[in-house]
Design an enzyme around this catalytic site. Sequence first.
Site, mmCIF file in Angstrom:
data_model
loop_
_atom_site.group_PDB
_atom_site.id
_atom_site.type_symbol
_atom_site.label_atom_id
_atom_site.label_comp_id
_atom_site.label_asym_id
_atom_site.label_seq_id
_atom_site.Cartn_x
_atom_site.Cartn_y
_atom_site.Cartn_z
ATOM 1 N NE ARG A 135 -95.543 70.256 72.555
ATOM 2 C CZ ARG A 135 -95.281 70.923 71.421
ATOM 3 N NH1 ARG A 135 -94.338 71.732 71.647
ATOM 4 N NH2 ARG A 135 -95.889 70.711 70.340
ATOM 5 C CG ASP A 136 -97.104 74.585 70.918
ATOM 6 O OD1 ASP A 136 -95.818 75.049 70.902
ATOM 7 O OD2 ASP A 136 -97.696 75.026 69.858
ATOM 8 C CG HIS A 149 -99.790 73.938 65.603
ATOM 9 N ND1 HIS A 149 -99.983 73.366 66.678
ATOM 10 C CD2 HIS A 149 -99.086 75.207 65.718
ATOM 11 C CE1 HIS A 149 -99.230 73.983 67.585
ATOM 12 N NE2 HIS A 149 -98.961 75.011 67.110
ATOM 13 C CG HIS A 195 -98.404 80.086 66.298
ATOM 14 N ND1 HIS A 195 -96.897 80.065 66.561
ATOM 15 C CD2 HIS A 195 -98.893 78.551 66.430
ATOM 16 C CE1 HIS A 195 -96.765 78.967 67.324
ATOM 17 N NE2 HIS A 195 -97.621 78.275 67.036
ATOM 18 C CB CYS A 219 -92.117 79.069 68.366
ATOM 19 S SG CYS A 219 -90.696 77.914 68.046
HETATM 20 MG MG MG Z 1 -97.656 76.411 68.317
#
Ligand code: MG
Length: 300
Positions: free
Chosen positions: A16-17, A208, A210, A241
Amino acid sequence: MSEWPIRIQITEVGPRDGLQNQSKPISTETKIALINALSKTGLTNIEASAFVHPSWVPQLADADAVFAGIDRENGVTYSALVPNERGLKRALDAGADEIAVLTAASETFSQKNTNNSIDSSIEKIQPIVEQANSNGMSVRGYISCVIACPYEGVTDLQKVRIISQRMLDMGIEVIAYGETLGVAKPDDIKRMYDALDGVVSPESSVLHLHDTQGMAIDCVAEAMKCGVISFDASCGGLGGCPYAPGAAGNMATEDLVFFAQQIGVETGVDLDALISASRIIERELGCKLQSKTYRAFQDE
Ligand code: MG
């Protein structure tokens, strides 16, 4: 006593992400193959897609077909991001085990990412949570930009605390903290959990990260020392993103699993199987995955 936890829980967010802002269309068949392969690595949580409007995230327009096509492995939770009640209906019809809802700790980011103010995004979450809970579906609440925002700079951690409390009050059981930009240093992680003291315990939260500045694993180590045992990660480091200019991919699952192995923390994940799963998506994307661990295991 070791400062490390015995075991951590990883949610694989690559399908998904990781895929949502890839410009090259990925076939439904490949997504299903990726999820099926990830399901056999020992991962127990996989965010499989998002039930969002197709014009918002074209790459994930096939969420229903993906859920219908995967072979569900026993003991694996298949979740999806849901932005509104229409999305929840689709998630219920598709048999998603869990949903994720989203807000942000930055007003500007919230506007750009969800087209809503923070307040209105939280208000919109309320009926989704109520309906999900009444259907026996658990909900994970994401807060983006917990350390910094691409538009507003350093985040006020009191805002993160207040939003966390509001999400808990509406029946969300698990709060996930999104370090959207990938600029956090280990100290920032500690400061955030200090600011959350008495509202959300590190043990019950999800982090979460990055890897924009290559510090994600250092932040994991600090988070583990704070008591965090649940992390999101993306196979191969897929992601980024579209609304956070300059942000690199998500923390790579391979990097997290490899680090955990080095320090003797169990993940339950077979690294070789994980790397094989990532190869499925690398082949179709036609560009190299960023995970350092993944790269180190390639013959090149
Ligand atoms: Mg992310």
